[in-house]
Design a protein around this motif. Sequence first.
Motif, PDB file in Angstrom:
ATOM      1  N   SER A   6       0.827  -1.211   0.000  1.00  0.00           N
ATOM      2  CA  SER A   6       0.000   0.000   0.000  1.00  0.00           C
ATOM      3  C   SER A   6       0.856   1.254   0.000  1.00  0.00           C
ATOM      4  CB  SER A   6      -0.952  -0.004   1.208  1.00  0.00           C
ATOM      5  OG  SER A   6      -0.240   0.036   2.422  1.00  0.00           O
ATOM      6  N   HIS A   7       1.964   1.237   0.716  1.00  0.00           N
ATOM      7  CA  HIS A   7       2.782   2.448   0.791  1.00  0.00           C
ATOM      8  C   HIS A   7       3.622   2.657  -0.466  1.00  0.00           C
ATOM      9  CE1 HIS A   7       2.054   4.157   4.813  1.00  0.00           C
ATOM     10  NE2 HIS A   7       1.566   2.955   5.029  1.00  0.00           N
ATOM     11  N   SER A   8       3.934   1.594  -1.158  1.00  0.00           N
ATOM     12  CA  SER A   8       4.565   1.748  -2.468  1.00  0.00           C
ATOM     13  C   SER A   8       3.605   2.427  -3.430  1.00  0.00           C
ATOM     14  CB  SER A   8       4.986   0.380  -3.013  1.00  0.00           C
ATOM     15  OG  SER A   8       5.484   0.510  -4.332  1.00  0.00           O
ATOM     16  N   LEU A   9       2.345   1.997  -3.371  1.00  0.00           N
ATOM     17  CA  LEU A   9       1.327   2.647  -4.198  1.00  0.00           C
ATOM     18  C   LEU A   9       1.152   4.104  -3.798  1.00  0.00           C
ATOM     19  CD1 LEU A   9      -0.964   2.691  -6.261  1.00  0.00           C
ATOM     20  CD2 LEU A   9      -2.469   1.679  -4.535  1.00  0.00           C
ATOM     21  N   LEU A  10       1.166   4.385  -2.492  1.00  0.00           N
ATOM     22  CA  LEU A  10       1.012   5.759  -2.025  1.00  0.00           C
ATOM     23  C   LEU A  10       2.155   6.637  -2.547  1.00  0.00           C
ATOM     24  CD1 LEU A  10      -0.374   7.921  -0.328  1.00  0.00           C
ATOM     25  CD2 LEU A  10       0.868   7.070   1.664  1.00  0.00           C
ATOM     26  N   ASN A  11       3.366   6.112  -2.527  1.00  0.00           N
ATOM     27  CA  ASN A  11       4.488   6.889  -3.062  1.00  0.00           C
ATOM     28  C   ASN A  11       4.272   7.247  -4.526  1.00  0.00           C
ATOM     29  OD1 ASN A  11       5.962   6.918  -0.685  1.00  0.00           O
ATOM     30  ND2 ASN A  11       7.019   4.991  -1.143  1.00  0.00           N
ATOM     31  N   ASP A  12       3.809   6.262  -5.299  1.00  0.00           N
ATOM     32  CA  ASP A  12       3.544   6.518  -6.722  1.00  0.00           C
ATOM     33  C   ASP A  12       2.462   7.572  -6.898  1.00  0.00           C
ATOM     34  OD1 ASP A  12       5.433   4.625  -7.337  1.00  0.00           O
ATOM     35  OD2 ASP A  12       3.979   3.020  -7.729  1.00  0.00           O
ATOM     36  N   ILE A  13       1.425   7.497  -6.053  1.00  0.00           N
ATOM     37  CA  ILE A  13       0.317   8.452  -6.156  1.00  0.00           C
ATOM     38  C   ILE A  13       0.793   9.859  -5.830  1.00  0.00           C
ATOM     39  CG2 ILE A  13      -1.859   9.160  -5.066  1.00  0.00           C
ATOM     40  CD1 ILE A  13      -2.549   6.180  -4.804  1.00  0.00           C
ATOM     41  N   LEU A  14       1.572   9.993  -4.770  1.00  0.00           N
ATOM     42  CA  LEU A  14       2.019  11.323  -4.352  1.00  0.00           C
ATOM     43  C   LEU A  14       2.965  11.942  -5.381  1.00  0.00           C
ATOM     44  CD1 LEU A  14       2.565  10.796  -0.515  1.00  0.00           C
ATOM     45  CD2 LEU A  14       0.625  11.865  -1.680  1.00  0.00           C
ATOM     46  N   ASP A  24      -0.251  26.082   1.289  1.00  0.00           N
ATOM     47  CA  ASP A  24       0.881  26.569   2.070  1.00  0.00           C
ATOM     48  C   ASP A  24       1.392  25.514   3.041  1.00  0.00           C
ATOM     49  OD1 ASP A  24       0.742  28.991   0.805  1.00  0.00           O
ATOM     50  OD2 ASP A  24      -0.520  29.928   2.345  1.00  0.00           O
ATOM     51  N   ASP A  25       0.483  24.685   3.556  1.00  0.00           N
ATOM     52  CA  ASP A  25       0.876  23.717   4.568  1.00  0.00           C
ATOM     53  C   ASP A  25       0.117  22.408   4.344  1.00  0.00           C
ATOM     54  OD1 ASP A  25       1.728  22.305   6.714  1.00  0.00           O
ATOM     55  OD2 ASP A  25       0.726  23.529   8.230  1.00  0.00           O
ATOM     56  N   LEU A  26       0.776  21.443   3.701  1.00  0.00           N
ATOM     57  CA  LEU A  26       0.180  20.121   3.495  1.00  0.00           C
ATOM     58  C   LEU A  26       0.640  19.125   4.569  1.00  0.00           C
ATOM     59  CD1 LEU A  26       0.419  19.780  -0.377  1.00  0.00           C
ATOM     60  CD2 LEU A  26      -1.672  19.759   0.956  1.00  0.00           C
ATOM     61  N   LYS A  27       1.331  19.627   5.589  1.00  0.00           N
ATOM     62  CA  LYS A  27       1.905  18.743   6.611  1.00  0.00           C
ATOM     63  C   LYS A  27       0.841  17.849   7.244  1.00  0.00           C
ATOM     64  CE  LYS A  27       2.842  20.628  10.539  1.00  0.00           C
ATOM     65  NZ  LYS A  27       3.478  21.451  11.593  1.00  0.00           N
ATOM     66  N   HIS A  28      -0.241  18.458   7.697  1.00  0.00           N
ATOM     67  CA  HIS A  28      -1.261  17.676   8.396  1.00  0.00           C
ATOM     68  C   HIS A  28      -1.957  16.712   7.441  1.00  0.00           C
ATOM     69  CE1 HIS A  28      -0.701  19.906  12.072  1.00  0.00           C
ATOM     70  NE2 HIS A  28      -0.900  21.044  11.443  1.00  0.00           N
ATOM     71  N   PHE A  29      -2.135  17.128   6.203  1.00  0.00           N
ATOM     72  CA  PHE A  29      -2.728  16.222   5.214  1.00  0.00           C
ATOM     73  C   PHE A  29      -1.854  14.987   5.030  1.00  0.00           C
ATOM     74  CE2 PHE A  29      -2.912  14.678   0.830  1.00  0.00           C
ATOM     75  CZ  PHE A  29      -4.247  14.319   0.748  1.00  0.00           C
ATOM     76  N   TYR A  30      -0.542  15.184   4.849  1.00  0.00           N
ATOM     77  CA  TYR A  30       0.353  14.054   4.625  1.00  0.00           C
ATOM     78  C   TYR A  30       0.425  13.141   5.844  1.00  0.00           C
ATOM     79  CZ  TYR A  30       2.061  16.126   0.267  1.00  0.00           C
ATOM     80  OH  TYR A  30       2.162  16.629  -1.001  1.00  0.00           O
ATOM     81  N   ILE A  31       0.424  13.733   7.040  1.00  0.00           N
ATOM     82  CA  ILE A  31       0.454  12.925   8.261  1.00  0.00           C
ATOM     83  C   ILE A  31      -0.789  12.051   8.348  1.00  0.00           C
ATOM     84  CG2 ILE A  31       0.311  13.026  10.787  1.00  0.00           C
ATOM     85  CD1 ILE A  31       2.091  15.531  10.647  1.00  0.00           C
ATOM     86  N   ARG A  32      -1.950  12.662   8.118  1.00  0.00           N
ATOM     87  CA  ARG A  32      -3.209  11.904   8.225  1.00  0.00           C
ATOM     88  C   ARG A  32      -3.322  10.874   7.104  1.00  0.00           C
ATOM     89  NH1 ARG A  32      -5.981  17.474   8.829  1.00  0.00           N
ATOM     90  NH2 ARG A  32      -5.746  17.936  11.049  1.00  0.00           N
ATOM     91  N   ASP A 312     -12.689   7.041   6.808  1.00  0.00           N
ATOM     92  CA  ASP A 312     -11.228   7.156   6.747  1.00  0.00           C
ATOM     93  C   ASP A 312     -10.804   8.281   5.814  1.00  0.00           C
ATOM     94  OD1 ASP A 312     -10.693   5.168   8.577  1.00  0.00           O
ATOM     95  OD2 ASP A 312     -10.512   3.584   7.089  1.00  0.00           O
ATOM     96  N   CYS A 313     -11.487   8.415   4.683  1.00  0.00           N
ATOM     97  CA  CYS A 313     -11.158   9.495   3.745  1.00  0.00           C
ATOM     98  C   CYS A 313     -11.448  10.860   4.369  1.00  0.00           C
ATOM     99  CB  CYS A 313     -11.948   9.338   2.449  1.00  0.00           C
ATOM    100  SG  CYS A 313     -11.464   7.904   1.457  1.00  0.00           S
ATOM    101  N   CYS A 314     -12.553  10.961   5.082  1.00  0.00           N
ATOM    102  CA  CYS A 314     -12.913  12.227   5.722  1.00  0.00           C
ATOM    103  C   CYS A 314     -11.919  12.564   6.831  1.00  0.00           C
ATOM    104  CB  CYS A 314     -14.335  12.149   6.267  1.00  0.00           C
ATOM    105  SG  CYS A 314     -15.036  13.740   6.777  1.00  0.00           S
ATOM    106  N   GLN A 315     -11.410  11.552   7.522  1.00  0.00           N
ATOM    107  CA  GLN A 315     -10.449  11.804   8.599  1.00  0.00           C
ATOM    108  C   GLN A 315      -9.134  12.356   8.065  1.00  0.00           C
ATOM    109  OE1 GLN A 315     -10.474   7.969  10.582  1.00  0.00           O
ATOM    110  NE2 GLN A 315     -11.693   8.777  12.258  1.00  0.00           N
ATOM    111  N   VAL A 316      -8.839  12.110   6.814  1.00  0.00           N
ATOM    112  CA  VAL A 316      -7.638  12.668   6.207  1.00  0.00           C
ATOM    113  C   VAL A 316      -7.828  14.147   5.895  1.00  0.00           C
ATOM    114  CG1 VAL A 316      -6.149  12.612   4.163  1.00  0.00           C
ATOM    115  CG2 VAL A 316      -6.849  10.470   5.263  1.00  0.00           C
ATOM    116  N   THR A 317      -8.974  14.489   5.316  1.00  0.00           N
ATOM    117  CA  THR A 317      -9.196  15.839   4.790  1.00  0.00           C
ATOM    118  C   THR A 317      -9.906  16.758   5.771  1.00  0.00           C
ATOM    119  OG1 THR A 317      -9.253  15.013   2.525  1.00  0.00           O
ATOM    120  CG2 THR A 317     -10.313  17.139   2.927  1.00  0.00           C
ATOM    121  N   ALA A 318     -10.907  16.235   6.470  1.00  0.00           N
ATOM    122  CA  ALA A 318     -11.722  17.071   7.369  1.00  0.00           C
ATOM    123  C   ALA A 318     -12.055  16.283   8.632  1.00  0.00           C
ATOM    124  CB  ALA A 318     -13.001  17.513   6.655  1.00  0.00           C
ATOM    125  N   PRO A 319     -11.055  15.996   9.465  1.00  0.00           N
ATOM    126  CA  PRO A 319     -11.282  15.119  10.616  1.00  0.00           C
ATOM    127  C   PRO A 319     -12.208  15.696  11.676  1.00  0.00           C
ATOM    128  CG  PRO A 319      -9.097  16.106  10.722  1.00  0.00           C
ATOM    129  CD  PRO A 319      -9.652  16.444   9.372  1.00  0.00           C
TER     130      PRO A 319
END
Length: 650
Positions: A6-14, A24-32, A312-319
Amino acid sequence: MYEQVSHSLLNDILIGLDPKVDCDDLKHFYIRLGANFYAIHSLFHQLYGDRRDFRLQMHKLVDVMARQYTNRPTELRQRDLAREKDHDWFLSQKLAGYTLYCQEYADSINGMHSKLDYLQELGINLVHVMPLLDGPKGRNDGGYAVRDFRKIDSKYGTLQDLDRLSADMRSRDMLLILDVVVNHTSDEHEWARKARKGNKKYQDYYYTYSDRKIPDLFEQTMPEVFPETAPGNFTWNEEMGKWVMTVFNDFQWDLNYKNPAVFIEMIDIILFWANHGADVIRLDAVAFLWKKVGSTCQNEREAHLILQLMKDCCQVTAPGALFIAEAIVAPVEIIKYFGEDAVNAKECEIAYNATFMALLWEAVATKKATLLEKGVRSLPTKLDRATWLNYIRCHDDIGLGFDDNDIREAGYDPQAHRRFLVDYYTGQYPASTATGVAFGRNEKTGDARISGSLASLAGLEAALLNQDETAIDISIKTIILLHSMIASFGGIPLLYYGDSIGTLNDNTYLTDENKHHDSRWVHRPRLNWENAEKRHIEGTVEHRIFHPIKKILAIRKQIPAFADLNNREMLTIGNPHLFAFLRFTSSGIHSRVLVVANFDTAPQTLDLKELEAVNVFGHSQVRELYSDKVLSTRHGQLVIPPLGFYWLQL
């Protein structure tokens, strides 16, 4: 959880993320995203892993989450962070909800601003504004047949009007609930129009068939939702030349979640409304999300996987945004919509406690709490980080979804008892003063549900017509008793517009060609603000209802034991008219509160010796929190007034 595939796929997606996604700040998005991606990938793979375009669809899903994160206003992102730190915030006893139709309550979205004062006066801080989205005129199921998921219906206002309203509510510390109809669209939606024109891509957004072979297989096991007004589950569309699944009404086409494009469209829509200020998203008709030949097409495992994936998708973008599951199903099924996790809600944090609502109405009719107690004991224990919406009335009908075994243990025949309740609340039972209307009567089985306003079902309409002061007093006490129950049981009390001033049935729907076939419109009236003003005049019905409810909500907020922390203990007592339970918390001045309700129209005695096992009383007197009176317990008994309740501080 780190997992290589899954994380190999995530790397490709990103690496290939849409270059327009900028912030300006995608830090929290990437963490979640990193924290949730294994679960998102696993769920998406369970649903769609056999498709050749699986990786492409995963890329599209992450792109939607990233784009909506960049669209999320800074103020809402900051609120997300605060709610992550105070993750149990919605379990507080300080929340009190209210459901309303915008047009019937305030004419328009802009009209809502001045009407928020009324809600704050009552003690409301969580407001569900019923469907606002663009829909056809006429047949739109009260707004639940949506023509455009990103457009406010012009009769209510504009998207900018809603943005101003949500900002006003935030300034008042009021929360906003908005609907997303996830199960179906209007047959006038753009997707449906393209499907009718022969576009295969959009025909795959729905369940469409060129002949009756598969629809007939579905029909063998699918129940009818509206057998009286919309029999069957499929409708022939002449223009398309195909049958389309229409579980609710022939103008509501069911979405096909076996198609990942549908899921991605709908999560995009959910996040869109979260970004426009919805603190809570009410997901409509979630029990129907997955259709499978040979099943009832309700409560399927895949429907839960879809909701888990949405969460899970909502917790990434709008928790900070919560989900409400609109699933009016049996208790053993409704509890699953919180999720299967032993600690946290993994699907919807909030669900309607329809069973408790129906049991309360049964207790009012029988004047006994026998079935109420048994039914509540049969409710499965909810997850720690989840809560109920406890309500008496809503825009929908009252279904009598009790467990047959509980009914038998209470001493009734299930079929006969349900028939009695329908007769009672439609005024057919000789001793009844209720003036409700049957809804969805199934001529094959004799089953029916019940429509009607709280006041009319409680007998107020008949009492006022007969100018019977005794009957008026009984109906008002019934209304107040029911509100005391939803305020103290455990969860968020949810009031329905008009109930706090005794609004009666509105029979004008019978003259409307688009409404006369649906008796639920009897309890969806335009709010009479002249009557609402009478709440300030002592002695009026409006004053006698509004102020006790206001007091109930105000006192509830001062009692930490009423927070919803799985901190309720049911108590068994010998008097069948009384309903009792203990609410408790670890510390504080109101750390233990005994709730006792009398559903009879005569005073009833509580024998305190029956409560010795829980060490309820160690003194000769006890304080009642609602009245702020001290009651004597010296003789080992308490007398509960007719249709009265006590909140006893221990």
